[in-house]
Design a protein around this motif. Structure first.
Motif, PDB file in Angstrom:
ATOM      1  N   LYS A  48       5.545   9.791   8.989  1.00  0.00           N
ATOM      2  CA  LYS A  48       5.850   9.892  10.426  1.00  0.00           C
ATOM      3  C   LYS A  48       4.793   9.224  11.309  1.00  0.00           C
ATOM      4  O   LYS A  48       5.023   9.009  12.491  1.00  0.00           O
ATOM      5  CB  LYS A  48       6.057  11.349  10.840  1.00  0.00           C
ATOM      6  CG  LYS A  48       4.862  12.237  10.667  1.00  0.00           C
ATOM      7  CD  LYS A  48       5.213  13.669  11.028  1.00  0.00           C
ATOM      8  CE  LYS A  48       4.099  14.610  10.630  1.00  0.00           C
ATOM      9  NZ  LYS A  48       4.460  15.996  10.839  1.00  0.00           N
ATOM     10  N   TYR A  49       3.640   8.890  10.728  1.00  0.00           N
ATOM     11  CA  TYR A  49       2.567   8.266  11.504  1.00  0.00           C
ATOM     12  C   TYR A  49       2.509   6.744  11.343  1.00  0.00           C
ATOM     13  O   TYR A  49       1.871   6.066  12.144  1.00  0.00           O
ATOM     14  CB  TYR A  49       1.210   8.850  11.105  1.00  0.00           C
ATOM     15  CG  TYR A  49       1.138  10.345  11.286  1.00  0.00           C
ATOM     16  CD1 TYR A  49       1.192  10.924  12.553  1.00  0.00           C
ATOM     17  CD2 TYR A  49       1.046  11.187  10.184  1.00  0.00           C
ATOM     18  CE1 TYR A  49       1.148  12.296  12.724  1.00  0.00           C
ATOM     19  CE2 TYR A  49       0.997  12.571  10.346  1.00  0.00           C
ATOM     20  CZ  TYR A  49       1.048  13.111  11.613  1.00  0.00           C
ATOM     21  OH  TYR A  49       1.012  14.469  11.769  1.00  0.00           O
ATOM     22  N   GLU A  50       3.157   6.221  10.310  1.00  0.00           N
ATOM     23  CA  GLU A  50       3.110   4.784  10.040  1.00  0.00           C
ATOM     24  C   GLU A  50       4.194   4.061  10.840  1.00  0.00           C
ATOM     25  O   GLU A  50       5.366   4.102  10.503  1.00  0.00           O
ATOM     26  CB  GLU A  50       3.293   4.505   8.548  1.00  0.00           C
ATOM     27  CG  GLU A  50       2.112   4.896   7.702  1.00  0.00           C
ATOM     28  CD  GLU A  50       0.873   4.050   7.970  1.00  0.00           C
ATOM     29  OE1 GLU A  50       0.993   2.878   8.386  1.00  0.00           O
ATOM     30  OE2 GLU A  50      -0.226   4.580   7.756  1.00  0.00           O
ATOM     31  N   ILE A  51       3.779   3.396  11.905  1.00  0.00           N
ATOM     32  CA  ILE A  51       4.695   2.634  12.753  1.00  0.00           C
ATOM     33  C   ILE A  51       4.873   1.244  12.143  1.00  0.00           C
ATOM     34  O   ILE A  51       3.896   0.577  11.802  1.00  0.00           O
ATOM     35  CB  ILE A  51       4.154   2.518  14.197  1.00  0.00           C
ATOM     36  CG1 ILE A  51       3.888   3.895  14.796  1.00  0.00           C
ATOM     37  CG2 ILE A  51       5.107   1.697  15.065  1.00  0.00           C
ATOM     38  CD1 ILE A  51       5.118   4.755  14.956  1.00  0.00           C
ATOM     39  N   LEU A  52       6.128   0.825  12.017  1.00  0.00           N
ATOM     40  CA  LEU A  52       6.426  -0.466  11.422  1.00  0.00           C
ATOM     41  C   LEU A  52       6.252  -1.590  12.439  1.00  0.00           C
ATOM     42  O   LEU A  52       6.604  -1.442  13.609  1.00  0.00           O
ATOM     43  CB  LEU A  52       7.853  -0.456  10.869  1.00  0.00           C
ATOM     44  CG  LEU A  52       8.063   0.589   9.762  1.00  0.00           C
ATOM     45  CD1 LEU A  52       9.544   0.830   9.532  1.00  0.00           C
ATOM     46  CD2 LEU A  52       7.362   0.162   8.492  1.00  0.00           C
ATOM     47  N   THR A  65       0.850  -1.186   0.000  1.00  0.00           N
ATOM     48  CA  THR A  65       0.000   0.000   0.000  1.00  0.00           C
ATOM     49  C   THR A  65       0.885   1.235   0.000  1.00  0.00           C
ATOM     50  O   THR A  65       1.732   1.389   0.881  1.00  0.00           O
ATOM     51  CB  THR A  65      -0.923   0.025   1.246  1.00  0.00           C
ATOM     52  OG1 THR A  65      -1.721  -1.156   1.251  1.00  0.00           O
ATOM     53  CG2 THR A  65      -1.807   1.247   1.244  1.00  0.00           C
ATOM     54  N   ILE A  66       0.677   2.104  -1.002  1.00  0.00           N
ATOM     55  CA  ILE A  66       1.469   3.332  -1.089  1.00  0.00           C
ATOM     56  C   ILE A  66       1.162   4.216   0.117  1.00  0.00           C
ATOM     57  O   ILE A  66       0.004   4.427   0.469  1.00  0.00           O
ATOM     58  CB  ILE A  66       1.149   4.104  -2.387  1.00  0.00           C
ATOM     59  CG1 ILE A  66       1.552   3.280  -3.606  1.00  0.00           C
ATOM     60  CG2 ILE A  66       1.820   5.467  -2.398  1.00  0.00           C
ATOM     61  CD1 ILE A  66       3.041   3.121  -3.794  1.00  0.00           C
ATOM     62  N   ILE A  67       2.218   4.729   0.741  1.00  0.00           N
ATOM     63  CA  ILE A  67       2.099   5.650   1.866  1.00  0.00           C
ATOM     64  C   ILE A  67       2.594   7.014   1.392  1.00  0.00           C
ATOM     65  O   ILE A  67       3.750   7.141   0.976  1.00  0.00           O
ATOM     66  CB  ILE A  67       2.948   5.184   3.079  1.00  0.00           C
ATOM     67  CG1 ILE A  67       2.609   3.743   3.467  1.00  0.00           C
ATOM     68  CG2 ILE A  67       2.787   6.143   4.251  1.00  0.00           C
ATOM     69  CD1 ILE A  67       1.200   3.530   3.924  1.00  0.00           C
ATOM     70  N   THR A  68       1.730   8.014   1.447  1.00  0.00           N
ATOM     71  CA  THR A  68       2.149   9.343   1.015  1.00  0.00           C
ATOM     72  C   THR A  68       3.099   9.956   2.044  1.00  0.00           C
ATOM     73  O   THR A  68       3.060   9.619   3.235  1.00  0.00           O
ATOM     74  CB  THR A  68       0.951  10.282   0.805  1.00  0.00           C
ATOM     75  OG1 THR A  68       0.246  10.417   2.037  1.00  0.00           O
ATOM     76  CG2 THR A  68       0.015   9.757  -0.268  1.00  0.00           C
ATOM     77  N   LYS A  69       3.945  10.838   1.564  1.00  0.00           N
ATOM     78  CA  LYS A  69       4.985  11.452   2.396  1.00  0.00           C
ATOM     79  C   LYS A  69       4.408  12.093   3.668  1.00  0.00           C
ATOM     80  O   LYS A  69       5.029  12.056   4.723  1.00  0.00           O
ATOM     81  CB  LYS A  69       5.739  12.491   1.564  1.00  0.00           C
ATOM     82  CG  LYS A  69       6.974  13.025   2.217  1.00  0.00           C
ATOM     83  CD  LYS A  69       7.745  13.909   1.254  1.00  0.00           C
ATOM     84  CE  LYS A  69       9.045  14.369   1.854  1.00  0.00           C
ATOM     85  NZ  LYS A  69       9.847  15.153   0.916  1.00  0.00           N
TER      86      LYS A  69
END
Length: 67
Positions: A48-52, A40-44
């Motif tokens: 900072k909100y997408e925790i791996l 899923t593409i994550i926009t710039k």
């Protein structure tokens, strides 16, 4: 520590690392790239909100010029 794949290569990172922190750790330029997390593409704006999480798959695509 958790294990993730970055461009199909396994790496270990600290728990609670976000996409932006990972890009900084990998010294990846933040302009001219696209990032997909688990296909899923994550926009710039959201890096900072997408925790791996453990076993996530991250694909970093560098834009290139050519003709």
């Amino acid at each position: 520590m958790i294990s993730i794949l970055v461009n199909e290569k396994p790496i270990r990172i600290q728990k609670n690392t976000n996409v932006l922190q990972l890009l900084e750790k990998l010294r990846t330029p933040q302009n001219g790239i696209a990032v997909a997390l688990n296909n899923t593409i994550i926009t710039k704006d959201f890096w900072k909100y997408e925790i791996l999480d453990d076993n996530d798959s991250l694909l970093i695509i560098q834009a290139t010029q050519g003709g």
